[in-house]
Design an enzyme around this catalytic site. Structure first.
Site, PDB file in Angstrom:
ATOM      1  CE  LYS A   1      -5.372  10.045 -25.502  1.00  0.00           C
ATOM      2  NZ  LYS A   1      -5.936  10.174 -26.848  1.00  0.00           N
TER       3      LYS A   1
ATOM      4  CG  PHE B   1     -18.324  13.682 -25.645  1.00  0.00           C
ATOM      5  CD1 PHE B   1     -17.987  14.787 -24.887  1.00  0.00           C
ATOM      6  CD2 PHE B   1     -17.484  12.574 -25.608  1.00  0.00           C
ATOM      7  CE1 PHE B   1     -16.834  14.793 -24.110  1.00  0.00           C
ATOM      8  CE2 PHE B   1     -16.338  12.569 -24.828  1.00  0.00           C
ATOM      9  CZ  PHE B   1     -16.018  13.683 -24.068  1.00  0.00           C
TER      10      PHE B   1
ATOM     11  CG  ASP C   1      -2.308  16.940 -21.911  1.00  0.00           C
ATOM     12  OD1 ASP C   1      -1.747  15.834 -22.058  1.00  0.00           O
ATOM     13  OD2 ASP C   1      -3.541  17.076 -21.851  1.00  0.00           O
TER      14      ASP C   1
ATOM     15  NE  ARG D   1     -13.838  14.228 -29.205  1.00  0.00           N
ATOM     16  CZ  ARG D   1     -13.682  13.861 -27.933  1.00  0.00           C
ATOM     17  NH1 ARG D   1     -12.508  13.515 -27.475  1.00  0.00           N
ATOM     18  NH2 ARG D   1     -14.689  13.870 -27.101  1.00  0.00           N
TER      19      ARG D   1
ATOM     20  CG  PHE E   1      -8.749  16.667 -24.120  1.00  0.00           C
ATOM     21  CD1 PHE E   1      -8.992  16.199 -25.402  1.00  0.00           C
ATOM     22  CD2 PHE E   1      -9.076  15.854 -23.052  1.00  0.00           C
ATOM     23  CE1 PHE E   1      -9.539  14.939 -25.602  1.00  0.00           C
ATOM     24  CE2 PHE E   1      -9.609  14.588 -23.248  1.00  0.00           C
ATOM     25  CZ  PHE E   1      -9.844  14.128 -24.521  1.00  0.00           C
ATOM     26  CB  THR E   2     -13.591  16.895 -23.566  1.00  0.00           C
ATOM     27  OG1 THR E   2     -12.772  15.724 -23.478  1.00  0.00           O
ATOM     28  CG2 THR E   2     -14.042  17.084 -25.010  1.00  0.00           C
TER      29      THR E   2
ATOM     30  CE1 TYR F   1      -4.111   1.953   0.579  1.00  0.00           C
ATOM     31  CE2 TYR F   1      -2.535   3.422   1.631  1.00  0.00           C
ATOM     32  CZ  TYR F   1      -3.782   3.208   1.074  1.00  0.00           C
ATOM     33  OH  TYR F   1      -4.687   4.226   1.005  1.00  0.00           O
TER      34      TYR F   1
HETATM   35  N1  F0G Z   1      -5.334  15.238 -22.156  1.00  0.00           N
HETATM   36  C1  F0G Z   1      -5.372  14.801 -23.424  1.00  0.00           C
HETATM   37  C2  F0G Z   1      -4.601  15.519 -24.481  1.00  0.00           C
HETATM   38  C3  F0G Z   1      -6.117  13.662 -23.748  1.00  0.00           C
HETATM   39  O1  F0G Z   1      -6.141  13.233 -25.002  1.00  0.00           O
HETATM   40  C4  F0G Z   1      -6.836  12.994 -22.728  1.00  0.00           C
HETATM   41  C5  F0G Z   1      -7.663  11.832 -23.025  1.00  0.00           C
HETATM   42  C6  F0G Z   1      -6.770  13.495 -21.420  1.00  0.00           C
HETATM   43  C7  F0G Z   1      -6.005  14.630 -21.179  1.00  0.00           C
HETATM   44  C8  F0G Z   1      -7.521  12.848 -20.304  1.00  0.00           C
HETATM   45  O2  F0G Z   1      -6.889  11.655 -19.971  1.00  0.00           O
HETATM   46  O3  F0G Z   1      -8.622   9.901 -20.472  1.00  0.00           O
HETATM   47  O4  F0G Z   1      -6.593   9.379 -19.096  1.00  0.00           O
HETATM   48  O5  F0G Z   1      -8.394  10.788 -18.174  1.00  0.00           O
HETATM   49  N2  F0G Z   1      -8.005  11.488 -24.185  1.00  0.00           N
HETATM   50  C9  F0G Z   1      -8.820  10.322 -24.502  1.00  0.00           C
HETATM   51  C10 F0G Z   1      -9.131  10.291 -25.971  1.00  0.00           C
HETATM   52  C11 F0G Z   1     -10.031  10.180 -23.652  1.00  0.00           C
HETATM   53  O6  F0G Z   1      -9.908   9.417 -26.371  1.00  0.00           O
HETATM   54  O7  F0G Z   1      -8.609  11.094 -26.736  1.00  0.00           O
HETATM   55  P1  F0G Z   1      -7.672  10.372 -19.399  1.00  0.00           P
END
Ligand code: F0G
Length: 480
Positions: free
Chosen positions: A265, A454, A222, A388, A131-132, A79
């Protein structure tokens, strides 16, 4: 990697061999039509048993290496104080040059911590593009996201190699307008996901970092697709052609005060990471970590994934890994362009993107052309992409729609998962769809959540176009 053939063609070539495979199946179009209706015409809500090529995302869907899988077997499940964490810390230091690291369960968890530590009510957060999940967290913390891209970044038919650059003049103006104390930090997204995985140049990053640091404003990168951005720098920025990916990544990190990433990624694992050399910031992240994620040495990740991330960080700067999806995407995009399909150019990281406004100019933006195109492509191919565009934007505080800058159908290419024949198949079905584009109509919401709609929103076609599209396909190909 790419290789030149004797007939002059350049093709992507896999620098790995496939040791484990997972069976896939192509359900017939009659089944796909029912499946997309049951999913509310939202590709997120499809079951994978109904999907042939899962191009929804490259997040957590990449093929891991044998060394990553081997490392998972020797993980330390303690842990607190687990050895796996120290192996991650060592990799972060060796590859990224940062002393302190904070694991978190995924990228948005890092964004939550960063927002809580660095964003104050009334702040602005300049960035190359949002990013979203990033925008959701910074908005919730009371900040305002400002996108300071160059004016041509949104042109989908382009030969600008660095559409992810942040405009230094716009940044200087923002700092002047709001005052440096109201700028939480400057965020650079290594390949801008929502505008087609477009990279920034190292020269641009250096300039942005110089301006920010002159005003004591932290630079946050990022790094979710850091290896791809570094690969594009090597390929497209003459000054760095002779540099290794590893050295480019280190040089990028020297410009940053904080890096964070979705490890799902570039590092091919399920996890997230924040790293810095600033001990005060590290302490602040550490104070929040046990509240939201877990103890300092696992941060909500399994120890197996921590081990795999340590290996993934080292592997992501190897040329074979950094180029694996980027070269296949380049092939995919070039083939689309050859067939007249309006793809986003130049090719980016993470996916091939189709410009739905150019593909389906007859669909009004508030009838969601990119969502409609993703549903239509699934119907005719079994390949599942992602919208997107405006569906990925939430309504504003007054409940009004916020039309997206772009309407893209994203077809993600996870690392080391697909082959050239998969790309050929998708291009062919896209070409057929483009010839029959007049059959594709719009969508409207029947269930619309207020935030990140989405993901789980449900829609319906406006009119009976989905069935008519399937009928036209069956007339040409049969029920396949
Ligand atoms: N920043 C970027 C540039 C991303 O592409 C993503 C996630 C995140 C932050 C958030 O990271 O999903 O690990 O919590 N992109 C995914 C996509 C969801 O499908 O492009 P996460």
């Amino acid at each position: 990697m790419k290789i030149k053939l004797s007939d002059g063609r350049v093709i992507p070539i896999e620098m790995h061999k496939v040791k484990i495979v997972q069976k896939s199946s192509l359900p017939p179009i009659s089944q796909r039509l029912d499946a997309i209706a049951a999913a509310g015409y939202n590709t997120f809500l499809l079951r994978t048993r109904d999907v042939f090529l899962d191009m929804l995302t490259d997040s957590g869907t990449n093929a891991m290496s044998d060394n990553q899988l081997a490392a998972m077997m020797v993980s330390d499940d303690a842990y607190a104080g687990g050895e796996s964490f120290y192996r991650l810390q060592e990799a972060v230091h060796d590859v990224l040059g940062f002393q302190y690291c904070t694991p978190a369960h995924q990228g948005r968890a890092c964004e939550n911590l960063i927002a809580r530590v660095l964003v104050k009510q009334g702040d602005v957060v300049p960035m190359n593009y949002h990013f979203t999940t990033t925008k959701a967290h910074f908005d919730m913390a009371g900040g305002k996201v400002l996108e300071l891209y160059h004016d041509d970044a949104l042109e989908t038919d382009s030969d600008n190699p660095f559409k992810g650059n942040l405009d230094p003049d716009k940044l200087t103006a923002v700092i002047k307008q709001y005052g440096p104390e109201r700028v939480s930090f400057v965020r650079m997204e290594a390949t801008t996901n929502l505008i087609g995985g477009q990279p920034f140049s190292l020269a641009n990053l250096k300039e942005i970092s110089r301006i920010a640091r002159n005003h004591n404003i932290p630079v946050v990168i990022d790094c979710s697709l850091i290896s791809e951005n570094a690969y594009f720098i090597q390929q497209r920025e003459p000054e760095y052609t002779a540099w290794s990916i590893a050295d480019i990544v280190k040089e990028m990190m020297r410009q940053a005060d904080v890096m964070y990433m979705s490890g799902r990624k570039s590092t091919c694992v399920r996890g997230g990471l924040i790293a810095t050399n600033d001990v005060n910031l590290y302490r602040k992240f550490s104070e929040l970590l046990p509240v939201f994620e877990g103890f300092l040495t696992y941060g909500g990740m399994s120890s197996k994934e921590i081990e795999a991330m340590a290996v993934g960080l080292r592997e992501m700067v190897e040329p074979e890994s950094a180029s694996a999806s980027a070269d296949l995407i380049e092939y995919f995009v070039n083939r689309m362009v050859e067939r007249g399909i309006p793809a986003v150019t130049p090719p980016g990281g993470l996916a091939g993107h189709v410009d739905a406004m150019r593909f389906c100019p007859h669909i009004p933006q508030l009838q969601y052309p990119a969502g409609a195109l993703a549903a239509a492509l699934y119907i005719v191919s079994g390949a599942r992409g992602m919208e997107r565009g405006t569906i990925s934007m939430d309504r504003d505080a007054d409940g009004q729609e916020v039309p997206s800058d772009m309407e893209l159908c994203r077809l993600a290419v996870p690392r080391r998962v697909f082959s050239m024949s998969h790309m050929e198949y998708v291009v062919d079905r896209l070409a057929w769809l483009y010839e029959h584009r007049h059959l594709v109509g719009g969508l409207h919401f029947v269930e619309e959540p207020p935030v990140l709609r989405f993901f789980i929103g449900r829609l319906e076609p406006i009119g009976d176009w989905a069935r008519k599209l399937a009928d036209a396909f069956i007339a040409d190909f049969g029920n396949v």
